[in-house]
Scaffold this active site. Structure first.
Site, PDB file in Angstrom:
ATOM      1  N   GLU A   1       0.993  53.081  -9.012  1.00  0.00           N
ATOM      2  CA  GLU A   1       1.542  52.248 -10.069  1.00  0.00           C
ATOM      3  C   GLU A   1       0.510  52.111 -11.169  1.00  0.00           C
ATOM      4  OE1 GLU A   1       2.609  48.892  -7.702  1.00  0.00           O
ATOM      5  OE2 GLU A   1       3.599  50.443  -6.525  1.00  0.00           O
TER       6      GLU A   1
ATOM      7  N   ASP B   1       0.892  37.676 -12.403  1.00  0.00           N
ATOM      8  CA  ASP B   1      -0.382  38.146 -11.861  1.00  0.00           C
ATOM      9  C   ASP B   1      -1.421  37.046 -11.763  1.00  0.00           C
ATOM     10  OD1 ASP B   1      -0.101  41.041 -11.392  1.00  0.00           O
ATOM     11  OD2 ASP B   1       0.478  41.034 -13.502  1.00  0.00           O
TER      12      ASP B   1
END
Lengths: 254, 618
Positions: free
Chosen positions: A45, A56
């Site tokens: 990714e 995140d």
């Protein structure tokens, strides 16, 4: 057949690695990808950095901030990837937030991905219903697999809906958290992993968030087709740079 | 063209018809009717549908009572109600403090083969619409059409509803009518008995077919009448929505499913109103600023939100949301704050309710807003510095969202502005709408009219503005002025004027106008005022900007500071610097002498003293 689907048919547990493009250095992208493949990683990714990555934790947020400071942009990333399929064969997924793609133009973005040999996208803040109504046809036109997230809080009904829209794998977020927050899995997680495994979904699952070492990788892949490591790899990059890729992958595989 | 389905009676059937999204649903309150609505309550309906009460020569008290009880948005008068009756009804409704909207009055006239249109004249002023029905044995619901050619002679410009015997067999005829001159002012189609299985029970399939067969007509005029409120999908025009990671979906969905229901509960309303009155100190005064008015030769009223407890409008929303959080069984509250005003307002209500409170605040803001940090701590809140990114409001918001992701079950996130994923912008707007609700009756008392010529508010995310505009959004005679912070100037690179510098994009869970690089990275705004220092605007304001409903102005730091000083000297009120931006428009824009301009005085300036001291070397 899309490389992701091919990979999912292999009779093994898959190791997928996330890294932030443009970090630690702006031109590390290609060498990180090549090193990951060389060391036996199954899928990658590529993080397209965003200024405000809501899903995140601090590790990936910091790497994103630095990558942007280093000069990473959508255009720069596409340029770096222009010859990637000459040397790399494993599935490549771009993971990023929706606004940069929206500004590039969703169709233009997808078209470019197809040209470069990108196989799929993960866009945490593009909700499944908006994708379904507005963008699915575009993604399919350019042969891209869009990967959706589920969490321990996602209802069975919604999981079935997500499963019906998905055509690659389902990204199972291991716990209620942002990236990089967990260390190890408790009973709650294993109960959730079991619950999902029993649902017999059409799409296989790959577990992410909280996978950082051989132990958590092994635990997760007892229940799922594979696991994704992000923050732990980014941290390793911080210490050892792009050349440290091989040593990191070995600690997971052993 | 709009669609009204009349004569609703049964709960399930009401919900099924509502799912077809007609514009009006009619409930007949007339005992002699087979469709008399005698059920205790009307089920929750999408807000796009106007609930209409149908009455036949009923006592006004009863009409008012039922309007309140069922929260009706329109009444349809089917008897011999006089123009005076209509006036009286409208005024009585407008006087109600709880009247949160204008009541639409639809007066019915029955026609067979001819009609004396001159009798309409005295009704023109008060009634919003006329409705033409077939003259027959009953007051409505006779089941056959009248001669629509009569409407060729319609002398008025008042929009009307076409009613009487409209059914599937009339589709062709309606199509012809719509293409004829007689339909020029036809606003809606009103259907009833031709779609019934039995009186009051509607045939859903037939209605669907009707809607489908007339879709080109019914969809057409919808675009003409602009809606400035949120739609059922959570959008204001093209803006809004819920662009959230899956981790937040259960939390946001829980709120979405419950917020309107909870807000409509009488107990909730009672507690909310009580706290606004006794704890916040509402209603806040609407003050005629005489000396300021003289100086700018226009009539300026200040809506004194600065006099609320905690010194700004922010508390209206936090009171509402803490009550919401309690109803949803949450035990832990998180919030973001820029200047600290929303943080203080949140810490305050958490103390009031005994709930744990965590406030995220950018590290840089913590340093420059020390008194508010101390306030929050005194109130028992934990202040957590946001260390990521630019370490200001935007990053504090990111951190709060991350906290919510990590604590999905027991935590409610009190967003401080009309931003974020749906339903936040709408929920915050509704809690702040008390501002314009009060302005309506206060202005009526002082000026004899509810509508000013302009409402003015400053905009960061835009919650005080949303509340100030809310009840005027669909009043075309009220101009809306939105004031953004230009910082050091629009072209200086140091600005927060989102409507000028922003572009459509996604920030903090909604699609709106936001300041960003061409790659879609969100940029750091600048304003001397911490409360306007946000790179986006709420989606409602993006829509108001895009449609031209609101006039957007931008005011520089220096003009704002001067306006703050001017208000202090002229009226003895030291405003927050955010508010000073709204006040600065008088130096930049002409108003007529008899214009009534209401400015939201959103906050007081105590928190900004240090800024004022530095700036003016006081």
């Amino acid at each position: 057949m899309n490389r992701i689907n091919q990979k999912l048919q292999e009779n093994k547990k898959l190791l997928s690695i996330y890294f932030t493009a443009g970090y630690p250095n702006i031109n590390d992208t290609v060498s990180i990808i090549q090193n990951l493949e060389k060391n036996g990683v199954d899928m990658i990714e590529i993080g397209l950095p965003f200024s405000d990555p809501l899903a995140d934790g601090p590790t990936i947020q910091d790497s994103s901030t630095k990558a942007l400071k280093n000069g990473m942009t959508t255009e720069v990333l596409f340029d770096q990837l222009k010859d990637i399929r000459k040397t790399v064969n494993i599935p490549l997924i771009i993971m990023g937030y929706f606004n940069p793609m929206f500004q590039y133009g969703v169709e233009a973005f997808c078209k470019k991905c197809q040209e470069l040999g990108i196989d799929g996208l993960i866009i945490p803040d593009l909700p499944v219903d908006v994708y379904h109504q507005e963008y699915q046809a575009i993604f399919e036109k350019y042969g891209l697999i869009n990967v959706f997230l589920i969490t321990p809080q996602t209802s069975d009904e919604r999981i079935r809906y997500i499963d019906s829209i998905s055509n690659g794998f389902i990204y199972m977020v291991s716990s209620a958290s942002t990236t990089g927050a967990q260390s190890g899995f408790g009973e709650e997680q294993t109960a959730y992993f079991e619950r999902i495994a029993k649902m017999n979904l059409k799409n296989q699952q790959i577990i992410g968030f909280g996978i950082s070492n051989n132990e958590t990788f092994t635990q997760a892949t007892q229940y799922a087709k594979g696991a994704i490591i992000g923050s732990a790899f980014v941290k390793h990059m911080t210490k050892h740079g792009a050349d440290g890729t091989g040593t990191f992958v070995k600690t997971i595989q052993n | 063209m709009r669609l009204k389905v009349c004569g609703m009676k049964y709960q399930d059937n009401i919900e099924q018809v509502a799912a077809l999204q007609p514009d009006y649903l009619g409930f007949i309150f007339y005992e002699k009717s087979a469709r008399n609505f005698d059920t205790e309550s009307i089920p929750e309906l999408p807000k796009s549908i106007k609930k209409t009460g149908v009455f036949v020569d009923a006592d006004i008290d009863i009409v008012i009572k039922l309007v309140n009880k069922h929260n009706l948005q329109a009444v349809q008068l089917h008897g011999k109600e006089s123009p005076e009756y209509c006036d009286d009804l409208k005024n009585r409704h407008a006087e109600l403090v709880s009247a949160s909207h204008n009541l639409e009055i639809i007066k019915v006239f029955s026609i067979k083969d001819e009609f004396d249109f001159s009798i309409l004249k005295p009704y023109e002023n008060t009634c919003n619409y006329f409705l033409f029905d077939t003259k027959g044995k009953h007051p409505g619901g006779n089941g056959y059409t009248f001669n629509w050619n009569v409407l060729n002679n319609y002398p008025s410009t008042k929009p009307f509803f076409l009613s009487g015997g409209l059914g599937l067999n009339e589709v062709e005829k309606i199509n012809q009518f719509v293409n004829s001159k007689a339909s020029k002012y036809c606003y809606a189609l009103d259907v009833n008995s031709k779609f019934e299985i039995e009186p009051g029970l509607k045939d859903i399939e037939d209605l669907k077919t009707f809607k489908k067969n007339l879709s080109s007509i019914l969809d057409n005029n919808k675009e003409i009448v602009m809606n400035y409120n949120v739609d059922e999908k959570g959008y204001y025009g093209e803006f809004g929505g819920a662009f959230i990671p899956e981790m937040l979906y259960p939390n946001v969905e829980e709120l979405r499913q419950n917020y309107l229901k909870v807000m409509a509960e009488p107990e909730f309303k009672k507690e909310f109103d009580q706290l606004l009155k006794d704890y916040v100190g509402r209603p806040s005064p609407l003050y005629f600023a005489k000396r300021l008015s003289e100086k700018y030769n226009t009539k300026i009223y200040l809506k004194r939100e600065d006099l609320n407890h905690t010194g700004a409008h922010k508390i209206n929303n936090t009171i509402g949301q803490i009550l919401m959080a309690k109803r949803l069984g949450k035990t832990r509250i998180i919030a973001e704050t820029g200047a600290g005003q929303h943080g203080v307002a949140t810490a305050t209500v958490c103390a009031l309710m005994g709930l744990e409170c965590i406030v995220y605040m950018g590290e840089i803001d913590i340093a420059r807003q020390a008194p508010n940090v101390a306030r929050m701590k005194m109130l028992g809140a934990t202040v957590v510095p946001a260390l990521s990114g630019s370490r200001t409001l935007k990053d504090a918001t990111n951190e709060a969202i991350r906290d919510w992701i990590n604590n999905p079950v027991n935590t409610h996130y009190i967003i401080g502005s009309a931003i974020g994923p749906h339903p936040y912008p709408d929920m915050v707007t509704r809690f702040q709408a008390v501002i314009s609700e009060e302005i309506k009756w206060q202005l009526k008392e002082q000026e004899g009219r509810k509508n000013p010529d302009y409402v003015v508010a400053c905009i960061g995310g835009g919650s005080n503005a949303a509340g100030t505009y809310y009840h005027y959004l669909h009043e075309p005679d009220v101009g809306i002025i939105a004031v953004e912070a230009a910082g050091l100037g629009i072209d200086s690179g140091e600005s927060a004027a989102t409507s000028v510098l922003g572009k459509e994009g996604i920030i903090h869970g909604c699609k709106t106008l936001l300041m960003q690089t061409k790659d879609g990275q969100i940029t750091e705004p600048y304003s001397i005022s911490a409360g306007l220092d946000y790179p986006g605007v709420g989606p409602m304001h993006a829509h108001l900007s895009k449609t031209g409903r609101a006039e957007f102005m931008s005011i520089t730091d220096s003009d704002a500071m001067e306006a703050g000083l001017e208000l202090s000297k002229l009226e003895g009120i030291i405003p927050a610097i955010e508010t000073s931006h709204a006040l600065a428009i008088f130096g930049q824009r002409e108003f007529k002498e008899d214009d009534v301009v209401v400015v939201s005085l959103s906050g007081r300036g105590d928190k900004d003293l240090e800024n004022y001291i530095d700036y003016f070397k006081i």
